[in-house]
Scaffold this motif. Structure first.
Motif, PDB file in Angstrom:
ATOM      1  N   PHE A 154       0.765  -1.371   0.276  1.00 17.78           N
ATOM      2  CA  PHE A 154      -0.144   0.186  -0.109  1.00 17.78           C
ATOM      3  C   PHE A 154       0.526   1.438   0.080  1.00 17.78           C
ATOM      4  N   ALA A 155       2.373   1.439   0.254  1.00 17.60           N
ATOM      5  CA  ALA A 155       2.517   2.528   0.641  1.00 17.60           C
ATOM      6  C   ALA A 155       3.349   2.593   0.015  1.00 17.60           C
ATOM      7  N   ARG A 156       3.894   1.684  -0.955  1.00 12.34           N
ATOM      8  CA  ARG A 156       4.372   1.782  -2.953  1.00 12.34           C
ATOM      9  C   ARG A 156       3.305   2.612  -3.580  1.00 12.34           C
ATOM     10  N   VAL A 157       2.344   2.007  -3.855  1.00 18.09           N
ATOM     11  CA  VAL A 157       0.702   2.756  -3.702  1.00 18.09           C
ATOM     12  C   VAL A 157       1.023   4.370  -3.914  1.00 18.09           C
ATOM     13  N   LEU A 158       0.591   4.273  -2.506  1.00 15.71           N
ATOM     14  CA  LEU A 158       0.328   5.713  -1.797  1.00 15.71           C
ATOM     15  C   LEU A 158       1.743   6.653  -2.509  1.00 15.71           C
ATOM     16  N   GLY A 159       3.041   6.143  -2.447  1.00 15.97           N
ATOM     17  CA  GLY A 159       4.582   6.817  -3.134  1.00 15.97           C
ATOM     18  C   GLY A 159       4.027   7.131  -4.516  1.00 15.97           C
ATOM     19  N   GLU A 160       3.784   6.401  -5.264  1.00 11.34           N
ATOM     20  CA  GLU A 160       3.685   6.235  -6.917  1.00 11.34           C
ATOM     21  C   GLU A 160       2.267   6.943  -7.411  1.00 11.34           C
ATOM     22  N   VAL A 161       1.342   7.247  -6.474  1.00  9.17           N
ATOM     23  CA  VAL A 161      -0.318   8.069  -7.111  1.00  9.17           C
ATOM     24  C   VAL A 161       0.419   9.250  -6.249  1.00  9.17           C
ATOM     25  N   ALA A 162       1.406   9.622  -5.434  1.00  9.06           N
ATOM     26  CA  ALA A 162       1.944  10.917  -5.335  1.00  9.06           C
ATOM     27  C   ALA A 162       2.423  11.649  -6.334  1.00  9.06           C
ATOM     28  N   ALA A 163       3.852  10.407  -6.248  1.00  8.37           N
ATOM     29  CA  ALA A 163       4.667  11.216  -7.593  1.00  8.37           C
ATOM     30  C   ALA A 163       3.735  11.360  -8.764  1.00  8.37           C
ATOM     31  N   ALA A 164       2.594  10.918  -9.190  1.00  8.12           N
ATOM     32  CA  ALA A 164       2.314  11.085 -10.458  1.00  8.12           C
ATOM     33  C   ALA A 164       1.573  12.177 -10.668  1.00  8.12           C
ATOM     34  N   ASP A 165       0.891  12.201  -9.348  1.00  8.02           N
ATOM     35  CA  ASP A 165       0.026  13.513  -9.426  1.00  8.02           C
ATOM     36  C   ASP A 165       1.073  15.098  -9.560  1.00  8.02           C
ATOM     37  N   ARG A 166       2.477  13.891  -8.210  1.00  4.41           N
ATOM     38  CA  ARG A 166       3.010  15.973  -8.689  1.00  4.41           C
ATOM     39  C   ARG A 166       3.732  15.926 -10.075  1.00  4.41           C
ATOM     40  N   GLU A 167       3.690  15.055 -11.254  1.00 11.68           N
ATOM     41  CA  GLU A 167       3.373  15.512 -12.702  1.00 11.68           C
ATOM     42  C   GLU A 167       2.952  15.345 -12.796  1.00 11.68           C
ATOM     43  N   LEU A 168       1.235  15.149 -13.061  1.00 13.28           N
ATOM     44  CA  LEU A 168      -0.012  15.687 -14.165  1.00 13.28           C
ATOM     45  C   LEU A 168      -1.021  16.399 -12.989  1.00 13.28           C
ATOM     46  N   SER A 169      -0.704  16.235 -12.106  1.00 10.74           N
ATOM     47  CA  SER A 169      -1.581  17.205 -11.647  1.00 10.74           C
ATOM     48  C   SER A 169      -0.996  18.596 -10.808  1.00 10.74           C
ATOM     49  N   PRO A 170      -0.030  19.234 -11.474  1.00  9.98           N
ATOM     50  CA  PRO A 170       0.958  19.694 -10.097  1.00  9.98           C
ATOM     51  C   PRO A 170      -0.393  20.495  -9.075  1.00  9.98           C
ATOM     52  N   HIS A 171      -1.839  21.466 -10.349  1.00  4.64           N
ATOM     53  CA  HIS A 171      -2.564  22.056  -9.460  1.00  4.64           C
ATOM     54  C   HIS A 171      -3.345  22.129  -8.761  1.00  4.64           C
ATOM     55  N   LEU A 172      -3.555  20.603  -8.337  1.00  5.85           N
ATOM     56  CA  LEU A 172      -3.855  19.776  -7.190  1.00  5.85           C
ATOM     57  C   LEU A 172      -3.436  20.240  -5.953  1.00  5.85           C
ATOM     58  N   GLY A 173      -2.093  20.525  -5.714  1.00  7.70           N
ATOM     59  CA  GLY A 173      -1.645  20.039  -4.442  1.00  7.70           C
ATOM     60  C   GLY A 173      -1.580  19.527  -3.360  1.00  7.70           C
ATOM     61  N   GLY A 174      -0.884  19.776  -1.828  1.00 10.11           N
ATOM     62  CA  GLY A 174      -0.331  18.939  -1.083  1.00 10.11           C
ATOM     63  C   GLY A 174      -1.856  18.648  -0.651  1.00 10.11           C
TER      64      GLY A 174
END
Length: 223
Positions: free
Chosen positions: A203-223
């Motif tokens: 689960f932690a791997r998926v969390l990290g990869e989704v967060a990284a994908a958001d930083r790349e693909l959805s930067p306007h989403l924010g934290g």
């Protein structure tokens, strides 16, 4: 020969399968298909087009067998690779487990979809109406959180051990949270369950990869 999974960086249903594969200790080559917030999954991957009439990931290839749909794939993995199990042994509990997965995908997830514009490039002409729909959906999500909190009270998982029910509901909750949906603060059993699962390596791997994908693909989403 290792299996192949065609997945997507922000495909909730593919990530369900990825977690199950890791929890079962199954070797799998992962192919991430191209995705962008403006074009979606375009151009479609030819292997996905050939395998799935809906032209969607996940697609799993295991030898001569090709499957699509996360639920079908998870049930196949349980039949073909039963250890460790990700469904309860008791037939009634297996049916209940399938109902929790169904609820994650088809009851709770429809109330997450009205939040998805938050990960896309903003459209000023539509934003007010989109946010109004999102607020209505957030009220529904709070009701879902309270119901799930009651189900999980005093329990580590939905059933006696980790199952597909936990995997599916975790991914739906994750997507609600990443889209700035209602927090879990007022639902301590649900929040504790989410925190425990988040600490498991799959689960932690998926969390990290989704967060990284958001930083790349959805930067306007924010934290």
């Amino acid at each position: 020969m290792a299996m192949t999974l065609y997945s997507g960086p922000l495909s909730l249903f593919s990530r369900k399968v990825e977690i199950a594969l890791v929890e079962k200790g199954l070797a799998c080559e992962r192919v991430l298909v191209p995705f962008s917030q403006t074009e979606g999954y375009a151009p479609k991957h030819p292997a996905v087009l050939a395998a799935n009439p809906k032209a969607q990931v996940p697609v799993l290839v295991d030898g001569a067998l090709t499957l699509f749909d996360s639920t079908v794939i998870l049930e196949y993995l349980e039949d073909a690779y039963p250890v460790p199990p990700l469904y309860p042994r008791d037939p009634a509990d297996r049916a209940r487990c399938r109902l929790v997965e169904l609820a994650a995908d088809e009851v709770v997830m429809p109330d997450v979809r009205p939040l998805m514009h938050r990960s896309e490039p903003p459209d000023p002409a539509r934003l007010e109406a989109q946010e109004a729909a999102a607020r209505t959906a957030e009220d529904a999500l709070r009701r879902h959180w309270r119901r799930l909190d009651g189900q999980l009270a005093g329990r580590e998982f939905f059933f006696d051990a980790l199952t597909v029910a936990d995997i599916a509901m975790f991914m739906t909750v994750l997507f609600a949270l990443r889209l700035h949906g209602p927090r879990l603060d007022e639902c301590p059993a649900l929040a504790g369950w989410y925190e425990r699962l988040s600490a498991r390596p799959a689960f932690a791997r998926v969390l990290g990869e989704v967060a990284a994908a958001d930083r790349e693909l959805s930067p306007h989403l924010g934290g």
